[in-house]
Design a protein around this motif. Structure first.
Motif, PDB file in Angstrom:
ATOM      1  N   LEU A 354     -11.469  -1.418   4.933  1.00 43.40           N
ATOM      2  CA  LEU A 354     -10.482  -0.359   4.769  1.00 43.40           C
ATOM      3  C   LEU A 354      -9.112  -1.016   4.658  1.00 43.40           C
ATOM      4  CD1 LEU A 354     -11.697   2.354   7.335  1.00 43.40           C
ATOM      5  CD2 LEU A 354     -12.204   2.179   4.893  1.00 43.40           C
ATOM      6  N   GLY A 355      -8.612  -1.096   3.448  1.00 41.81           N
ATOM      7  CA  GLY A 355      -7.323  -1.740   3.211  1.00 41.81           C
ATOM      8  C   GLY A 355      -6.849  -1.431   1.810  1.00 41.81           C
ATOM      9  N   ASN A 356      -5.641  -1.869   1.514  1.00 44.00           N
ATOM     10  CA  ASN A 356      -5.055  -1.656   0.193  1.00 44.00           C
ATOM     11  C   ASN A 356      -5.238  -2.934  -0.628  1.00 44.00           C
ATOM     12  OD1 ASN A 356      -3.374  -1.198  -2.064  1.00 44.00           O
ATOM     13  ND2 ASN A 356      -2.063   0.159  -0.856  1.00 44.00           N
ATOM     14  N   PRO A 357      -5.930  -2.859  -1.760  1.00 42.77           N
ATOM     15  CA  PRO A 357      -6.153  -4.073  -2.544  1.00 42.77           C
ATOM     16  C   PRO A 357      -4.910  -4.594  -3.250  1.00 42.77           C
ATOM     17  CG  PRO A 357      -7.089  -2.161  -3.670  1.00 42.77           C
ATOM     18  CD  PRO A 357      -6.620  -1.686  -2.322  1.00 42.77           C
ATOM     19  N   GLY A 358      -3.797  -3.854  -3.174  1.00 47.83           N
ATOM     20  CA  GLY A 358      -2.546  -4.373  -3.732  1.00 47.83           C
ATOM     21  C   GLY A 358      -2.085  -5.586  -2.945  1.00 47.83           C
ATOM     22  N   GLU A 359      -1.886  -6.707  -3.612  1.00 53.17           N
ATOM     23  CA  GLU A 359      -1.633  -7.989  -2.936  1.00 53.17           C
ATOM     24  C   GLU A 359      -0.162  -8.388  -3.091  1.00 53.17           C
ATOM     25  OE1 GLU A 359      -3.933 -12.329  -2.725  1.00 53.17           O
ATOM     26  OE2 GLU A 359      -4.095 -11.057  -4.488  1.00 53.17           O
ATOM     27  N   PHE A 360       0.463  -8.772  -1.958  1.00 57.96           N
ATOM     28  CA  PHE A 360       1.853  -9.207  -1.945  1.00 57.96           C
ATOM     29  C   PHE A 360       1.942 -10.560  -1.263  1.00 57.96           C
ATOM     30  CE2 PHE A 360       2.234  -4.659  -2.341  1.00 57.96           C
ATOM     31  CZ  PHE A 360       3.388  -4.444  -3.086  1.00 57.96           C
ATOM     32  N   THR A 361       2.793 -11.440  -1.801  1.00 57.17           N
ATOM     33  CA  THR A 361       3.146 -12.640  -1.044  1.00 57.17           C
ATOM     34  C   THR A 361       4.189 -12.255  -0.001  1.00 57.17           C
ATOM     35  OG1 THR A 361       4.986 -13.288  -2.473  1.00 57.17           O
ATOM     36  CG2 THR A 361       2.764 -14.035  -3.113  1.00 57.17           C
ATOM     37  N   MET A 362       4.396 -13.138   0.964  1.00 62.10           N
ATOM     38  CA  MET A 362       5.389 -12.856   1.997  1.00 62.10           C
ATOM     39  C   MET A 362       6.793 -12.764   1.405  1.00 62.10           C
ATOM     40  SD  MET A 362       3.573 -12.504   4.702  1.00 62.10           S
ATOM     41  CE  MET A 362       2.495 -11.705   3.520  1.00 62.10           C
ATOM     42  N   LEU A 363       7.065 -13.575   0.395  1.00 63.84           N
ATOM     43  CA  LEU A 363       8.375 -13.500  -0.247  1.00 63.84           C
ATOM     44  C   LEU A 363       8.549 -12.174  -0.985  1.00 63.84           C
ATOM     45  CD1 LEU A 363       8.818 -17.148  -1.629  1.00 63.84           C
ATOM     46  CD2 LEU A 363      10.094 -16.038   0.217  1.00 63.84           C
ATOM     47  N   GLU A 364       7.496 -11.704  -1.645  1.00 60.83           N
ATOM     48  CA  GLU A 364       7.581 -10.408  -2.328  1.00 60.83           C
ATOM     49  C   GLU A 364       7.792  -9.279  -1.333  1.00 60.83           C
ATOM     50  OE1 GLU A 364       4.703 -11.289  -6.210  1.00 60.83           O
ATOM     51  OE2 GLU A 364       3.843 -10.505  -4.348  1.00 60.83           O
ATOM     52  N   LEU A 365       7.121  -9.342  -0.183  1.00 59.31           N
ATOM     53  CA  LEU A 365       7.328  -8.327   0.842  1.00 59.31           C
ATOM     54  C   LEU A 365       8.771  -8.356   1.343  1.00 59.31           C
ATOM     55  CD1 LEU A 365       6.294  -6.172   2.824  1.00 59.31           C
ATOM     56  CD2 LEU A 365       5.643  -8.041   4.362  1.00 59.31           C
ATOM     57  N   ALA A 366       9.302  -9.549   1.564  1.00 60.66           N
ATOM     58  CA  ALA A 366      10.692  -9.671   2.018  1.00 60.66           C
ATOM     59  C   ALA A 366      11.646  -9.043   1.007  1.00 60.66           C
ATOM     60  CB  ALA A 366      11.040 -11.139   2.248  1.00 60.66           C
ATOM     61  N   GLN A 367      11.368  -9.217  -0.277  1.00 64.89           N
ATOM     62  CA  GLN A 367      12.218  -8.634  -1.306  1.00 64.89           C
ATOM     63  C   GLN A 367      12.151  -7.104  -1.289  1.00 64.89           C
ATOM     64  OE1 GLN A 367      10.757 -10.564  -4.824  1.00 64.89           O
ATOM     65  NE2 GLN A 367      11.693 -12.549  -4.307  1.00 64.89           N
ATOM     66  N   VAL A 368      10.964  -6.539  -1.063  1.00 65.97           N
ATOM     67  CA  VAL A 368      10.828  -5.080  -0.984  1.00 65.97           C
ATOM     68  C   VAL A 368      11.615  -4.549   0.213  1.00 65.97           C
ATOM     69  CG1 VAL A 368       9.208  -3.172  -0.628  1.00 65.97           C
ATOM     70  CG2 VAL A 368       8.590  -5.066  -2.137  1.00 65.97           C
ATOM     71  N   VAL A 369      11.569  -5.281   1.337  1.00 69.40           N
ATOM     72  CA  VAL A 369      12.334  -4.870   2.514  1.00 69.40           C
ATOM     73  C   VAL A 369      13.833  -4.946   2.229  1.00 69.40           C
ATOM     74  CG1 VAL A 369      12.879  -5.449   4.911  1.00 69.40           C
ATOM     75  CG2 VAL A 369      10.499  -5.485   4.133  1.00 69.40           C
ATOM     76  N   GLN A 370      14.257  -5.981   1.539  1.00 64.80           N
ATOM     77  CA  GLN A 370      15.675  -6.086   1.160  1.00 64.80           C
ATOM     78  C   GLN A 370      16.099  -4.889   0.308  1.00 64.80           C
ATOM     79  OE1 GLN A 370      15.479  -9.991  -0.679  1.00 64.80           O
ATOM     80  NE2 GLN A 370      16.790 -10.885   0.907  1.00 64.80           N
ATOM     81  N   GLU A 371      15.271  -4.542  -0.679  1.00 69.69           N
ATOM     82  CA  GLU A 371      15.589  -3.418  -1.558  1.00 69.69           C
ATOM     83  C   GLU A 371      15.666  -2.105  -0.783  1.00 69.69           C
ATOM     84  OE1 GLU A 371      12.560  -3.371  -4.493  1.00 69.69           O
ATOM     85  OE2 GLU A 371      13.061  -5.373  -5.291  1.00 69.69           O
ATOM     86  N   THR A 372      14.811  -1.971   0.232  1.00 68.44           N
ATOM     87  CA  THR A 372      14.731  -0.708   0.968  1.00 68.44           C
ATOM     88  C   THR A 372      15.826  -0.577   2.023  1.00 68.44           C
ATOM     89  OG1 THR A 372      12.321  -0.730   0.662  1.00 68.44           O
ATOM     90  CG2 THR A 372      13.183   0.760   2.342  1.00 68.44           C
ATOM     91  N   ILE A 373      16.196  -1.701   2.672  1.00 70.75           N
ATOM     92  CA  ILE A 373      17.090  -1.619   3.834  1.00 70.75           C
ATOM     93  C   ILE A 373      18.445  -2.265   3.572  1.00 70.75           C
ATOM     94  CG2 ILE A 373      17.364  -2.207   6.271  1.00 70.75           C
ATOM     95  CD1 ILE A 373      14.327  -2.247   6.515  1.00 70.75           C
TER      96      ILE A 373
END
Length: 441
Positions: A354-373
């Motif tokens: 049970l998980g989301n098959p969408g795959e992110f690197t840690m750097l990509e996740l950090a960028q999404v957090v930057q965009e959001t916050i």
């Protein structure tokens, strides 16, 4: 006086009742009741009574409940109605209905989510935690009675306080390492610290929770005939040599590493669950949960999403371990809860990813957090932790096929909901702390 008493006793005569009408026959001795009178006066009343009862049941027949929809008796969130109706329609022709606990089930053991049923008594261990509290919300919302058992090591009363006072909710502060006796229909076994910061804090306690706690809950399921669902983890795959990971992959786990109290503890819990199923016939389900995020996560629990969100809100650098190229998949908590409930109500043991098959690197996740916050948030690199998996991505083909489940909330849609919760808790706590300081001063 003596002579007077003797005289009265001699002159006293016992008078038999005068039989002057049929009503006096009840005073007569056995065998003296006229048979003709009984048939003439009583049988017509008996026949009339039988006729009345027959007419009543022929006019108002008992209605069958097996085809009544839950939508007439239980209030469901509008977002779930279509899915549950489809599940009911697809499963309605698979066989006649029989009783399962307090619900209705098909002969193959499946309990369609949309099928009319009485409310269940459900035990959720770890129900005051992040995932557990959201599961409790859904169970209460569909009309079940829920008992939460939690030692509050990582769980918080605040996560379930909105259910206090509800007669269908009960919170018991208890450690699953110790046995407990309850009468329930289903057991969701979530109790165990799930973040590295918490399970490394006391590794012996962690593995006892996974092994002894699971044994106790399986023993309870055996005693009361409850269906049991184990929440396992993607960590059973260790640092996988297969990508993406399917349920048939046995994993690549270090049995003596700093994370093995959790990894191997969950693997042992799966073993125990299957042994109780094969050896004792207990109805069990196994879910392997991949990275999950959402409101009510512990703020400083060491998991990457909560770390990044809390650091960005506090204007701290986002800490990336290693080169940041290791990958994870992130599912929103509501998607996970839906998957757990479908697994419990379905007729397949699992295990299921049970998980989301969408795959992110840690750097990509950090960028999404930057965009959001905070677009100006800095990224800080640190040495990688021991036994940290390099790749993690679930293959959810099995869940799609057998549970009709897949995640629907994207990271960019779910992350702002988590940010709002963290903002209220972080800055709300700070304001409360400032007020307490001013009061003391």
């Amino acid at each position: 006086m003596t002579s007077e008493l003797i005289h009265r006793s001699q002159t006293t005569q016992i008078q038999e009742p005068i039989v002057d009408s049929p009503r006096h026959f009840k005073f007569l001795g056995k065998g003296r009741y006229p048979i003709g009178y009984m048939f003439r006066e009583r049988i017509p009343f008996i026949l009339i009574g039988i006729a009345i009862v027959t007419l009543f049941f022929s006019t108002f027949p008992q209605s069958s409940r097996s085809h009544v929809s839950v939508w007439d008796s239980v209030v469901q969130p509008e977002s779930d109605l279509l899915t549950r109706r489809v599940l009911y329609e697809e499963g309605s022709g698979s066989g006649s209905s029989i009783g399962y606990g307090r619900t209705l089930a098909n002969v193959d053991g499946k309990v369609p989510l949309g099928l009319e049923r009485k409310s269940l008594r459900v035990l959720v261990t770890g129900g005051a935690g992040f995932v557990g509290s959201h599961l409790v919300d859904r169970l209460i919302g569909r009309g079940d009675s829920v008992i939460v058992v939690d030692n509050l090591f990582t769980g918080r009363k605040e996560n379930v306080v909105h259910h206090f006072g509800n007669p269908r909710f009960e919170l018991i502060r208890h450690d699953v390492v110790e046995p407990i006796l309850l009468e329930v229909d289903q057991i969701y076994h979530l109790a165990c610290p799930a973040s590295p910061v918490h399970y490394k804090f006391n590794p012996v306690k962690t593995i006892k929770t996974n092994v002894v706690g699971t044994l106790n809950m399986l023993g309870l399921a055996k005693r009361v005939g409850a269906r049991f669902l184990l929440t396992s983890t993607s960590e059973v795959y260790g640092d996988p040599l297969q990508h993406p990971q399917v349920e048939t992959y046995w994993g690549n786990v270090n049995p003596i590493g700093v994370r093995s109290c959790y990894d191997e503890g969950k693997r042992t819990a799966e073993t125990l669950t299957m042994d109780y199923h094969r050896g004792l016939g207990i109805e069990v389900r196994i879910a392997r949960i991949f990275n999950t995020y959402g409101p009510r996560m512990c703020i400083d629990d060491g998991r990457v999403v909560s770390n990044f969100v809390a650091q960005a809100l506090r204007k701290e650098p986002l800490t990336v371990y290693g080169d940041g190229k290791q990958t994870r998949s992130f599912q929103y908590v509501s998607d996970l809860v839906e998957g757990l409930m479908r697994l419990m109500e379905g007729d397949h043991v699992g295990p299921f990813n049970l998980g989301n098959p969408g795959e992110f690197t840690m750097l990509e996740l950090a960028q999404v957090v930057q965009e959001t916050i905070d677009p100006n948030a800095k990224i800080e690199f640190r040495p990688n932790t021991e036994d940290d998996p390099h790749k993690r991505k679930p293959d959810i083909s099995k869940a799609k096929e057998l549970l009709s489940w897949e995640p629907t909330v994207s990271l960019r849609k779910g992350l702002p909901l988590m940010v709002s919760d963290f903002k209220n808790r972080i800055f709300g706590d700070q304001r409360d702390g400032d007020r307490s300081i001013l009061t003391k001063a």
